[in-house]
Structures are given as C-alpha cells and as structure tokens.
Design a protein around this motif. Structure first.
Motif, PDB file in Angstrom:
ATOM      1  N   ARG A 182       0.834  -1.211   0.000  1.00 58.35           N
ATOM      2  CA  ARG A 182       0.000   0.000   0.000  1.00 58.35           C
ATOM      3  C   ARG A 182       0.865   1.256   0.000  1.00 58.35           C
ATOM      4  NH1 ARG A 182      -2.790   3.224   3.955  1.00 58.35           N
ATOM      5  NH2 ARG A 182      -4.868   3.822   3.227  1.00 58.35           N
ATOM      6  N   ARG A 186       1.382   4.255  -3.007  1.00 61.08           N
ATOM      7  CA  ARG A 186       1.208   5.685  -2.729  1.00 61.08           C
ATOM      8  C   ARG A 186       2.488   6.461  -3.043  1.00 61.08           C
ATOM      9  NH1 ARG A 186      -3.246   6.158   1.698  1.00 61.08           N
ATOM     10  NH2 ARG A 186      -2.150   7.995   2.468  1.00 61.08           N
ATOM     11  N   SER A 272      -5.342   1.349  -1.818  1.00 65.58           N
ATOM     12  CA  SER A 272      -4.256   2.213  -1.355  1.00 65.58           C
ATOM     13  C   SER A 272      -4.781   3.554  -0.868  1.00 65.58           C
ATOM     14  CB  SER A 272      -3.236   2.432  -2.476  1.00 65.58           C
ATOM     15  OG  SER A 272      -3.747   3.318  -3.471  1.00 65.58           O
TER      16      SER A 272
END
Length: 373
Positions: A182, A186, A272
């Motif tokens: 995740r 990002r 995410s």
C-alpha cells in the motif's frame, strides 16, 4: 426444473457475478437472451459457447430498439417464468413480455423503477407502464420502491434486489494488499505519500462534477490540510480539470492515472486510498469501493442519484454532502478522514464490507430470484 428466461438488450460484463450465480442455480434452469455484442457501448459479458445463451442482435429504428428474432422465440418456446430488463422504448422485449404473459408466464422487470419523488407526467407514465405490463418489479434500491408506493403501486409486487459486481473475484482480492504494498503504491503515485489519499474511479466527464472535488482540495489546502487525489479514468473533462488544478497550484496533489479495466490493479489502487469521493451521481463506484473496504462520499440529493448511493451510511462507511455545496463537501471529507482515524483499520474495512456482504452480492440476488418461481 423450471425454465426461466432472462431477457436483456445485451448483458454487460459487470453482470458476471449474477449471471454465473443463476447459471449454477440448483433450483431453476436460466436461459439468457440478448445481443452477444452487448448494448450502449458497454463491454459485453462473454457467454462463450454456452447453450444457455441465445443471441438476438439489437438494432434501432428511430427512437425505438429491437432484438431480431426475439418475438418469434417468445412465441415458440415454453418457459415457466421470465425476468426482463425492459424500458418502454425497447419494443421487442415489451412485445415478448406481452406474449409470455398471454401464455400464462410470470414476467418480472428488473429495472431502476422511478428514481425521483416527483409526481409528474413522466413518473405517472412509468407507473402505468410498470403496473400493467409486468407481474412484478425487481428494483435496485429502496427509494425507488417508496416512490412507486407513493404513486399507488402495490408494494407486494416490488422486490428490492440491489446490485452486484464480480463478488467472488473481489472477495478473493480484498484483504490481500499488505501495508508495505500500500505504501509503495502511494509513493509511486505521489511526492507526498503520507497525505491522506482520495480516489475517484470512472469517466472524467462534466456529469461527474469533479471540478467540485478539485475545489474542495484547494479549500482544504487553505486550511493547511493536504490530501492527494487519485483519478482513475479518462474523458473529455481532463483538460479543464488540469487547468483548474494548475490555477489552484495543487498539481503535486493530483494524479491522473488513466483508465484501468484490470480488477486486480483497480483493487490495489482503490485499497491504497483512504476514501472514495464521487461528487456527481454515484453508481457502481460505491459498490466497488465499499467492497474493498474504502469509505465513500457522495451527495445527498436522492432525486439526482443512482440507487447504489443507498449503500453509503453516514458516519459508518462514508458520508453524504449537500448537492453542489463545495464547502460542505470539504467538511464531509474531513469528517470521514477523522472518523476513520478513530477506528482501527480493520473496523473501517468491516464497516464497509457489512452492507455489501448482506445485500449487494449475487448470492442474495440469486436466492431472491429463485424464490420468485
């Protein structure tokens, strides 16, 4: 087993969950009738060489639509029930409905019903259409049911069936994204990955009112609250949105990802994020996000919404802002991000999953449909 006809103009690909659930029903034999090329420029479901699918090519004459050969099939074939998706301008399906009913076959229309509470000429026309052409209705939402009841429709002839996507595939995906993955996603998307991340998935069109979301992000920045926005999709509004972003000097907070049709990739992108925001009408986007444990924000004007907005429960799995009110949108974004911080990550996800697992899935839908016959 009862033979049940399922008649659509064409079957969209996102109906995969319910199509496969009905195909595997132990109670009834479902036969699907429609154009194998789909309808309305939506990618069609691929029945491959299934004997349970009959191809009836669609065509248009003026404002009316037809499926070649469908009426002849309705005359010649025996069946014990039918479910149709039949707006009044789809003539072949309406005529097939009348033929089936004359033959004593129960026919249910799986439809949006009436989406506004206006007692106007259009809604009264649809009330008459639904009342006299069909044995009952399967509706996507409770508000549409109430709108019909308010016009005098028999509530016993209405079942709310909700909606679903590829639930079985999604259930296998959800929860598989690790925190490391995740954070990696990002970091790849944004220079400041520690900012809260909003997401929108869908066509970038005027109807989606994404200019309101861009302005809300600017208002948040004015309060020293920095959030990132991931836009998954493409469309003719992109250039205007880019100009607005440049004007507000928030380009480093926005990522135009482009269109994505891969379910696994969409799962990772949505998961995410901290919140999904749809400033115009929200439909399947709400289900997509809630299914993956991400809270959803959309507007509260029920007369300008799609049925799936009913899945959004304020202060539980998202929030609803006042239509066209950018300041209220800004406050609702703050609210969702704050209440999410007050819960564990697991609780946030479970609050999103709950309504999907209860109602918005093909198991619920197929059991309801089986019970009709």
């Amino acid at each position: 087993m009862n033979k049940i006809l399922v008649i659509y103009p064409g079957f969209p690909h996102y109906r995969v969950g319910i199509i496969e659930a009905l195909t595997n029903s132990p109670n009834n034999h479902y036969v699907f009738l429609g154009d194998k090329k789909g309808w309305n420029n939506i990618k069609p479901y691929d029945f491959k060489d299934s004997a349970d699918f009959k191809d009836f090519p669609a065509y248009k004459i003026g404002p009316f639509y037809f499926n070649r050969g469908l009426i002849r099939y309705a005359f010649s074939q025996k069946s014990n029930g039918a479910i149709v998706h039949a707006p009044p301008h789809w003539i072949s399906i309406i005529v097939a409905t009348l033929i089936l009913r004359i033959k004593g076959v129960k026919v249910f229309n799986w439809t949006h019903g009436i989406l506004t509470n206006h007692k106007n000429l259009k809604n009264r026309f649809y009330f008459i259409f639904f009342k006299y052409f069909f044995d009952g209705l399967l509706l996507y939402g409770n508000l549409a049911k109430q709108n019909l009841i308010n016009l005098g429709f028999n509530k016993e002839k209405i079942k709310v069936i909700y909606n679903s996507l590829d639930y079985n595939k999604q259930i296998k995906l959800r929860g598989t994204l690790t925190e490391e993955e995740r954070q990696s996603i990002r970091s790849h998307l944004f220079d400041n990955p520690n900012n809260n991340q909003l997401v929108f998935i869908g066509r970038l069109t005027t109807q989606k009112k994404l200019n309101l979301l861009i302005k809300a992000i600017k208002l948040l920045k004015d309060e020293n609250i920095l959030v990132n926005l991931l836009l998954i999709g493409d469309g003719d509004e992109k250039e205007r949105l880019q100009a607005q972003i440049d004007k507000y000097k928030i380009a480093d907070q926005i990522c135009f990802y482009g269109a994505s049709y891969d379910e696994t990739q969409n799962y990772k992108l949505i998961s995410s994020s901290d919140c999904c925001v749809a400033t115009g009408e929200i439909g399947l986007t709400a289900m997509h996000s809630l299914m993956f444990g991400v809270p959803v924000i959309s507007h509260s004007d029920m007369n300008k919404q799609m049925p799936e907005f009913e899945a959004i429960l304020p202060n539980i799995n998202g929030d609803l802002f006042e239509y066209d009110n950018t300041v209220d949108l800004k406050e609702k974004i703050k609210n969702v991000l704050n209440f999410s911080k007050d819960k564990s990550d697991l609780q946030v996800k479970e609050d999103c999953y709950k309504i999907m697992d209860e109602y918005y899935n093909p198991d619920f839908q197929s059991k309801l449909i089986d019970s009709l016959f």
